[in-house]
Design an enzyme around this catalytic site. Structure first.
Site, PDB file in Angstrom:
ATOM      1  N   GLY A 506      33.327  47.344  47.429  1.00 45.26           N
ATOM      2  CA  GLY A 506      33.309  46.916  48.757  1.00 45.26           C
ATOM      3  C   GLY A 506      31.832  46.209  48.929  1.00 45.26           C
ATOM      4  N   TYR A 507      31.464  45.085  48.329  1.00 42.41           N
ATOM      5  CA  TYR A 507      30.423  44.379  48.562  1.00 42.41           C
ATOM      6  C   TYR A 507      30.737  43.048  49.510  1.00 42.41           C
ATOM      7  CZ  TYR A 507      27.781  47.140  45.115  1.00 42.41           C
ATOM      8  OH  TYR A 507      27.221  47.994  44.287  1.00 42.41           O
ATOM      9  N   SER A 508      31.302  42.325  48.978  1.00 45.33           N
ATOM     10  CA  SER A 508      31.535  40.941  49.583  1.00 45.33           C
ATOM     11  C   SER A 508      32.270  40.945  50.873  1.00 45.33           C
ATOM     12  CB  SER A 508      32.504  39.933  48.787  1.00 45.33           C
ATOM     13  OG  SER A 508      31.864  39.847  47.566  1.00 45.33           O
ATOM     14  N   GLU A 625      25.429  45.232  33.811  1.00 45.88           N
ATOM     15  CA  GLU A 625      26.841  44.320  34.373  1.00 45.88           C
ATOM     16  C   GLU A 625      26.547  42.938  33.564  1.00 45.88           C
ATOM     17  OE1 GLU A 625      28.964  42.906  38.324  1.00 45.88           O
ATOM     18  OE2 GLU A 625      27.311  44.232  38.467  1.00 45.88           O
ATOM     19  N   SER A 749      27.824  33.956  41.190  1.00 42.58           N
ATOM     20  CA  SER A 749      28.455  32.808  40.660  1.00 42.58           C
ATOM     21  C   SER A 749      27.303  32.350  39.560  1.00 42.58           C
ATOM     22  CB  SER A 749      28.329  31.769  41.994  1.00 42.58           C
ATOM     23  OG  SER A 749      27.111  31.485  42.303  1.00 42.58           O
ATOM     24  N   ASN A 750      27.656  31.056  39.013  1.00 35.84           N
ATOM     25  CA  ASN A 750      26.900  30.471  38.034  1.00 35.84           C
ATOM     26  C   ASN A 750      25.742  29.682  38.734  1.00 35.84           C
ATOM     27  OD1 ASN A 750      28.888  31.480  36.493  1.00 35.84           O
ATOM     28  ND2 ASN A 750      29.308  29.800  35.123  1.00 35.84           N
ATOM     29  N   GLU A 751      26.051  29.065  39.772  1.00 39.55           N
ATOM     30  CA  GLU A 751      24.956  28.499  40.557  1.00 39.55           C
ATOM     31  C   GLU A 751      23.732  29.555  40.918  1.00 39.55           C
ATOM     32  OE1 GLU A 751      28.003  28.207  41.495  1.00 39.55           O
ATOM     33  OE2 GLU A 751      28.247  26.236  40.262  1.00 39.55           O
TER      34      GLU A 751
HETATM   35  C1  LIG Z   1      38.359  37.231  40.937  1.00 37.43           C
HETATM   36  C2  LIG Z   1      37.472  37.796  41.854  1.00 37.43           C
HETATM   37  C3  LIG Z   1      37.133  39.147  41.977  1.00 37.43           C
HETATM   38  C4  LIG Z   1      36.127  39.881  43.019  1.00 37.43           C
HETATM   39  N1  LIG Z   1      35.920  40.967  43.140  1.00 37.43           N
HETATM   40  C5  LIG Z   1      35.070  41.414  43.703  1.00 37.43           C
HETATM   41  C6  LIG Z   1      35.031  42.783  44.277  1.00 37.43           C
HETATM   42  O1  LIG Z   1      35.918  43.732  43.557  1.00 37.43           O
HETATM   43  N2  LIG Z   1      34.253  43.298  45.180  1.00 37.43           N
HETATM   44  C7  LIG Z   1      33.599  42.409  45.888  1.00 37.43           C
HETATM   45  O2  LIG Z   1      32.693  42.998  46.824  1.00 37.43           O
HETATM   46  N3  LIG Z   1      33.432  41.172  45.612  1.00 37.43           N
HETATM   47  C8  LIG Z   1      34.339  40.607  44.824  1.00 37.43           C
HETATM   48  N4  LIG Z   1      34.507  39.298  44.400  1.00 37.43           N
HETATM   49  C9  LIG Z   1      33.534  38.287  45.421  1.00 37.43           C
HETATM   50  C10 LIG Z   1      32.453  37.736  44.694  1.00 37.43           C
HETATM   51  O3  LIG Z   1      31.540  38.553  44.296  1.00 37.43           O
HETATM   52  C11 LIG Z   1      31.829  36.595  45.471  1.00 37.43           C
HETATM   53  O4  LIG Z   1      33.080  35.612  45.523  1.00 37.43           O
HETATM   54  C12 LIG Z   1      30.728  35.773  45.071  1.00 37.43           C
HETATM   55  O5  LIG Z   1      29.674  36.585  45.288  1.00 37.43           O
HETATM   56  C13 LIG Z   1      30.610  34.440  45.735  1.00 37.43           C
HETATM   57  O6  LIG Z   1      30.847  34.484  47.077  1.00 37.43           O
HETATM   58  P1  LIG Z   1      31.736  33.706  47.877  1.00 37.43           P
HETATM   59  O7  LIG Z   1      33.124  33.663  47.266  1.00 37.43           O
HETATM   60  O8  LIG Z   1      31.577  33.976  49.419  1.00 37.43           O
HETATM   61  O9  LIG Z   1      30.847  32.021  47.450  1.00 37.43           O
HETATM   62  P2  LIG Z   1      29.855  31.462  48.531  1.00 37.43           P
HETATM   63  O10 LIG Z   1      28.615  32.430  48.182  1.00 37.43           O
HETATM   64  O11 LIG Z   1      30.340  30.749  49.829  1.00 37.43           O
HETATM   65  O12 LIG Z   1      29.559  30.241  47.521  1.00 37.43           O
HETATM   66  C14 LIG Z   1      30.398  29.089  47.563  1.00 37.43           C
HETATM   67  C15 LIG Z   1      29.622  27.956  46.584  1.00 37.43           C
HETATM   68  O13 LIG Z   1      28.524  27.574  46.917  1.00 37.43           O
HETATM   69  C16 LIG Z   1      27.437  28.182  45.799  1.00 37.43           C
HETATM   70  N5  LIG Z   1      26.317  28.728  46.493  1.00 37.43           N
HETATM   71  C17 LIG Z   1      26.297  29.637  47.410  1.00 37.43           C
HETATM   72  N6  LIG Z   1      24.844  29.844  47.414  1.00 37.43           N
HETATM   73  C18 LIG Z   1      23.957  29.111  46.829  1.00 37.43           C
HETATM   74  C19 LIG Z   1      22.678  28.902  46.590  1.00 37.43           C
HETATM   75  N7  LIG Z   1      21.813  29.790  47.291  1.00 37.43           N
HETATM   76  N8  LIG Z   1      22.246  27.964  45.621  1.00 37.43           N
HETATM   77  C20 LIG Z   1      23.231  27.330  44.879  1.00 37.43           C
HETATM   78  N9  LIG Z   1      24.717  27.513  45.171  1.00 37.43           N
HETATM   79  C21 LIG Z   1      24.967  28.383  46.110  1.00 37.43           C
HETATM   80  C22 LIG Z   1      28.366  29.003  45.144  1.00 37.43           C
HETATM   81  O14 LIG Z   1      27.771  29.290  43.672  1.00 37.43           O
HETATM   82  C23 LIG Z   1      29.764  28.586  45.207  1.00 37.43           C
HETATM   83  O15 LIG Z   1      29.777  27.556  44.249  1.00 37.43           O
HETATM   84  C24 LIG Z   1      35.442  38.592  43.718  1.00 37.43           C
HETATM   85  C25 LIG Z   1      35.525  37.520  43.302  1.00 37.43           C
HETATM   86  C26 LIG Z   1      36.671  36.678  42.781  1.00 37.43           C
HETATM   87  C27 LIG Z   1      36.489  35.400  42.476  1.00 37.43           C
END
Ligand SMILES: Cc1cc2nc3c(=O)[nH]c(=O)nc-3n(C[C@H](O)[C@H](O)[C@H](O)COP(=O)(O)OP(=O)(O)OC[C@H]3O[C@@H](n4cnc5c(N)ncnc54)[C@H](O)[C@@H]3O)c2cc1C
Length: 766
Positions: A506-508, A625, A749-751
């Protein structure tokens, strides 16, 4: 002296020697003078022993290997040595060293080693030739005197060479002759090369030379030496790529526009990270290629090294010019010299596209699904002496375990498996004592040393074992061992091992994704100080519908810097006030959930680590990780599917498809080499460097390109959601693409990974 000491010694000596003069100024001066090289410098290279490395001691050489040559060539690339190290220092000398002894061969070799004569090899008649073949050049013999008629192109060195070893056909047989530069009947036509050196076309009209060798041995010597020259070229290109990355970083840190260093612009940071990835791949490919080199794989290793290093150097130097702006396009500025040298080296002795295809042609047939060895291994006792067990034996044991106990119909599943689907396997491992390979024995684990742990993971990936809900094992366990209390370990660890607790992360949160430190789910101690009252929402919780527990980040102090007010809590998901809502993803799979907390009472003893120290706890896991999110397994598996569809749909005759496939195959192989480099570090138990973030980017983006190629190759079948099974095709076409879309986002994310690399590895400003 060990091989690595000798390599290090040559590298240091090359760096010292090359750094003692400004080679870039010498490149410019020699270009002005017509594109030759400096004989005095050449004599110094001979004195340093650089020309003797590949020659046996019996022939007056040092009897060392191509790895030493590569170390020097990398430095030559970094400094831009103008002398023809590969063309005159490796190619003809390595060839002569392979030829049987004879008066002419021995005398010529001695002159070349001493630096008294400089020779080139004239073997190509058309552009793009890769292997020595019978060309149109003919030789006639009168005694030992040879007379040649024909033409050779792309011959180097040109200006300043004393002669050339020329390939020709003699009475239907392959043969080599030595021709002095001024030989009667020889016409020499120099062309200026893009990098300031010169190349020549040799035309022979009954030109007089001497027979050097003939027959299969002569052809084999030329082929061997040409591949060694390609490896040296690859090393030189790797040096060029690395140095141009460094120069560009330096420029981006100091050049200011809009009132700040241009290196602070994210667009430029991300581009430069792509350059860094190519540099890392070229180094990994070179390292693995040199380590795996044998006589029977020389051609394949040479092509692989040439293809990757040329791609890295040409992409990196082109990007470097763009990031320098106009000054990068000038002759006075150094970066353009690197670009031109990269271009010249990339095109000679076969360009990257040709070498990718050549490498693919030389690959052994794909192995198919992993098989158990057939050896009867039944002793799965988890308390063996793992340290002493040979790795091959351990791997055989792991494969035997999978063959015996893992359900065959669950190999290579297209999507993430639920608890219901993987419970049986989880419980089998639990029963056998193999569930927690990484945990120390005192906590009920196998206590595998790092090398066996990585071997276990690799074998399970190769077998296609689906990952069960394992966050209790890979996250909660290590966290409690490091930060938990004794009471917490005793309460939670055994239940992970028994399968009673299924943990979720439970992080996000809706407003805390990439910016994880922005979590707002709040935990406030009640009046008694014995319970936290938790309110808020978590989201994207993988396996949320299956989970019995959650480890979570909560805000416990809103008044301090955001990272400083976070705590790490363990929560039983059956506690009143918790609502779990499944989220169906775009592949129609139920993978994640959102979890709502409404006045949820969590005992204070479920706090892990100190209050407000949750950020430190969360960060502790990241290095490990990142290694596993960078594993090549998904790319390898998708590559296997692309191979299958190529066979099923008869695409092997489509040159455009095959060129893409060869590129992606090499991308996957070099990902494997980079992964192996980091795995080596983990195996030694050393700290994993921040450059590991490149693995996650390259692994997911390679996987995505493969998934797209699969879709393209499938044509209409790419519109079908499930596994396609008929007389034309037997594959799940779209699953890899759906999976990789998530993989590029989760685990940072890759970014975000690019941001990390820009800051920590490239040290670009904020
Ligand atoms: C299949 C799947 C499983 C997951 N499982 C878990 C889980 O078990 N527990 C959990 O806690 N989370 C989980 N996650 C969540 C995951 O950790 C988040 O989706 C991730 O951290 C990105 O956050 P966001 O989706 O809110 O995207 P956002 O942070 O809103 O990003 C949107 C876009 O903006 C880009 N972006 C954001 N900030 C920047 C920056 N500073 N510079 C450049 N680009 C940027 C991102 O790369 C992305 O392309 C899961 C996600 C997926 C897809």
């Amino acid at each position: 002296m060990s091989v690595s000491e000798s390599i290090g010694m040559f590298r240091d000596s090359a760096n010292d020697f090359l750094g003692s003069a400004d080679q870039r100024q010498r490149v410019r001066a020699l270009e002005e003078a017509g594109g030759g090289f400096d004989r005095a410098t050449w004599a110094q290279l001979a004195e340093l022993g650089w020309l003797s490395i590949l020659v046996p001691e019996a022939d007056g050489g040092l009897g060392l290997g191509i790895a030493e040559v590569a170390a020097i060539a990398q430095e030559a690339g970094r400094h831009l040595l103008p002398e023809p190290l590969v063309d005159a220092g490796v190619h003809p000398i390595a060839m002569l060293a392979r030829l049987p002894s004879g008066d002419l061969r021995d005398a010529l070799l001695a002159r070349l080693l001493a630096g008294d004569a400089v020779a080139g090899v004239a073997w190509q008649e058309r552009a793009g030739e890769l292997d020595p073949c019978d060309g149109a050049t003919r030789m006639r013999l009168t005694g030992e005197a040879a007379s040649l008629t024909g033409l050779k192109r792309f011959v180097r060195p040109a200006l300043g060479a004393d002669g050339w070893i020329v390939s020709a056909t003699l009475d239907g047989e392959f043969a080599l002759a030595w021709l002095e530069a001024g030989a009667p009947g020889l016409r020499v036509e120099h062309q200026a090369g893009v990098d300031g050196t010169s190349t020549t076309t040799l035309s022979f009209e009954q030109a007089s030379g001497q027979l050097l060798a003939r027959g299969d041995a002569a052809r084999a010597a030329l082929a061997h030496a040409t591949d060694l020259a390609r490896i040296a070229q690859g090393a030189e290109l790797a040096g060029i790529a690395q140095r141009s990355l460094e120069l560009t970083c330096e420029y981006l840190r100091t050049r200011e526009q809009f009132g700040k260093p241009i290196g602070s612009f994210q667009a430029l940071q991300h581009r430069l990270v792509d350059g860094l990835i190519q540099v890392e791949l070229s180094q990994a490919c070179l390292r693995e290629g040199l380590q795996s080199l044998r006589d029977d794989n020389l051609g394949s290793v040479a092509s692989r090294i040439k293809a990757r290093c040329a791609q890295a150097a040409t992409e990196m130097t082109r990007m470097a010019i763009q990031l320098h702006g106009a000054i990068g396009t000038t002759n006075e500025y150094d970066i353009g010299l690197y670009f031109k040298r990269a271009m010249a080296l990339a095109s000679r002795l076969g360009n990257p596209a040709s070498h990718r295809l050549r490498w693919r042609r030389q690959l052994p047939a794909p192995a198919g699904a992993a098989q158990a060895s057939g050896e009867a291994i039944e002793d799965f006792n988890p308390h063996q002496d793992w340290e002493r067990m040979p790795e091959a034996r351990f791997r055989a044991l792991a494969r035997a375990l999978f063959a015996r106990h893992y359900p065959e119909h669950r190999r290579y599943m297209p999507y993430r498996q639920s608890w219901a689907q993987s419970r049986e396997w989880y419980m089998t491992l639990s029963r056998l004592g193999w569930l927690a390979p990484a945990w120390p024995r005192q906590f009920g684990g196998m206590g595998l040393p790092p090398d066996k742990l990585i071997a276990f993971i690799e074998e399970s990936e190769a077998w296609g074992v689906a990952r069960p809900p394992d966050q209790g094992l890979v996250m909660v366990g290590p966290i409690l061992m490091r930060f938990g209390t004794e009471e917490q370990r005793q309460r939670f660890l055994p239940k992970v091992l028994s399968g009673e607790h299924v943990w979720t992360q439970g992080y996000s949160e809706p407003n805390a994704g990439s910016d994880l430190a922005a979590v707002r789910t709040e935990a406030v101690l009640d009046a008694s100080g014995r319970h936290f009252i938790v309110n808020g929402q978590k989201t994207w919780t993988t396996w949320g519908a299956d989970g019995t527990h959650m480890f979570m980040l909560v805000r416990t102090d809103k008044t301090v810097k955001k990272q400083a007010g976070i705590s790490f809590l363990l929560v039983d998901l059956k506690t009143p006030g918790i609502t779990v809502r499944p989220i169906r993803n775009i592949a129609a799979e139920q993978e994640c959930c959102e979890v709502f907390f409404d006045n949820v009472r969590v005992p204070r003893e479920n706090l892990v680590g100190e209050m407000n120290q949750g950020w430190t706890v969360a960060k502790a896991l990241l290095g490990f990780e990142r290694l596993f999110t960078g594993s090549p397994k998904h790319s390898q598996h998708t590559l296997h599917q692309v191979e299958r569809i190529a066979a099923q749909r008869g695409l092997q005759d489509d040159p455009a498809f095959m060129a893409q496939l060869a590129q992606l195959q090499l991308d996957t192989a070099d990902l494997g080499a980079a992964y192996a480099g980091f795995a080596e570090i983990a195996k030694r138990g050393d700290a994993i460097p921040p450059s590991i973030s490149m693995l996650k980017i390259w692994s997911t983006e390679t996987w995505e390109r493969l998934a797209l190629l699969l879709v393209e190759a499938a044509q209409d079948y790419a519109s079908i959601r499930d596994h396609c099974r008929n007389d034309e095709i037997d594959l799940h076409v779209v699953a890899p693409l759906f999976n990789v879309l998530g993989a590029k986002i989760f685990a940072g994310s890759n970014e975000i990974q690019r941001n990390i690399l820009a800051k920590t590895v490239l040290e670009l400003p904020s």
